[in-house]
Design a protein around this motif. Sequence first.
Motif, PDB file in Angstrom:
ATOM      1  N   CYS A   1     -28.301   6.487  47.290  1.00  0.00           N
ATOM      2  CA  CYS A   1     -29.086   5.335  47.754  1.00  0.00           C
ATOM      3  C   CYS A   1     -28.233   4.250  48.380  1.00  0.00           C
ATOM      4  O   CYS A   1     -28.755   3.203  48.769  1.00  0.00           O
TER       5      CYS A   1
ATOM      6  N   TYR B   1     -32.833   2.431  45.500  1.00  0.00           N
ATOM      7  CA  TYR B   1     -34.053   3.148  45.874  1.00  0.00           C
ATOM      8  C   TYR B   1     -33.730   4.307  46.806  1.00  0.00           C
ATOM      9  O   TYR B   1     -32.850   4.210  47.673  1.00  0.00           O
TER      10      TYR B   1
ATOM     11  N   ARG C   1     -38.528   5.361  45.995  1.00  0.00           N
ATOM     12  CA  ARG C   1     -38.630   5.478  44.537  1.00  0.00           C
ATOM     13  C   ARG C   1     -37.323   5.016  43.908  1.00  0.00           C
ATOM     14  O   ARG C   1     -36.269   4.987  44.567  1.00  0.00           O
ATOM     15  N   LEU C   2     -37.389   4.644  42.615  1.00  0.00           N
ATOM     16  CA  LEU C   2     -36.172   4.237  41.910  1.00  0.00           C
ATOM     17  C   LEU C   2     -35.159   5.369  41.938  1.00  0.00           C
ATOM     18  O   LEU C   2     -35.477   6.501  41.574  1.00  0.00           O
TER      19      LEU C   2
END
Length: 323
Positions: A105, A110, A114-115
């Motif tokens: 990421c 993220y 999404r996380l």
Amino acid sequence: MMYDNRVYQKAIHILERRRESATLEANARMEEISRQIPELEEIQQKLSAIGISISKLFFHEGNKEEEFNRLRSASLALQKQKRELLVKNGYDEDALSIKYICPVCNDTGYYNNRLCACHKELLKEIMRDSIRKNAPLDDCTFETFDTRYYPEKAMENGISPREKAEKILDSCRKYAQSFNAHSPNLMFMGRTGLGKTHLSLAIANVAINKGYSVIYGTSQNIISDLQNENFGKQDKLLYTKDEVLNTDLLIIDDLGTEFKSNYSVSCIYNIINTRILKKIPTIISTNYDHDVFYEFYDMRIMSRIAGEYSTLILEGNDIRYIK
């Protein structure tokens, strides 16, 4: 799985610092390597100019594909030249790239909206750190819970404290393994130094690893902070009413050691009752036996504990004294 906003904000701040640090390190590396390879600066300037030209294309009308392809080819050729220069001078071909802690990421937290896994791990570590300030979380695992410190001699009921501790340990393991946002409530009873806090924290470790938010505190510290919050003293609060009432797992240690007042009794009732109504688990430990505990609190609290909590009673001698 509910983390408090303070936890999310702290994670975002850490991620921002990671990105900033990675960028500063890359800039410093660029300056150092450019001194050794002066041609790199000229290549970088050409790449920047190409980038600007490509951006301007989006504002032009007509067929832009031919010009875009020309600029793209020029950019790729310059990037290849840059890599070759780096390797020729003894550097890795990606020596000038930004080295993020998480390459998935790029330390934004993220991935695909999404996380990222790194963000989830960071949230877990922030949870652990919040508990480490008040308790030896890392030392309190199921593996380090030693039942050999409990007496082998059977009591009047025919069960030894060691056998009882082993059964409680097994029950707590199973509880932790199957832990979820609607797990049952637990209450540990027993004299000082019998492992109540240890087992509570062992459960906390597993719950945190599963991604659940956990708050641990003594009843005295929790009530003190909630009282300060209630009277507008917001500085340096470890616990807030919203966190205590809504965290996935609340662990109240040493219930009964707090200064007893109308406020403290009302506060304990509100915490216990609210979390029961929300069907979210709470673990309580107390040094008192049933008789003393029933004298300490009113029937509103006791009826809810009796009806909604599974009680685990540890017996034996103070393990800390034995050690």
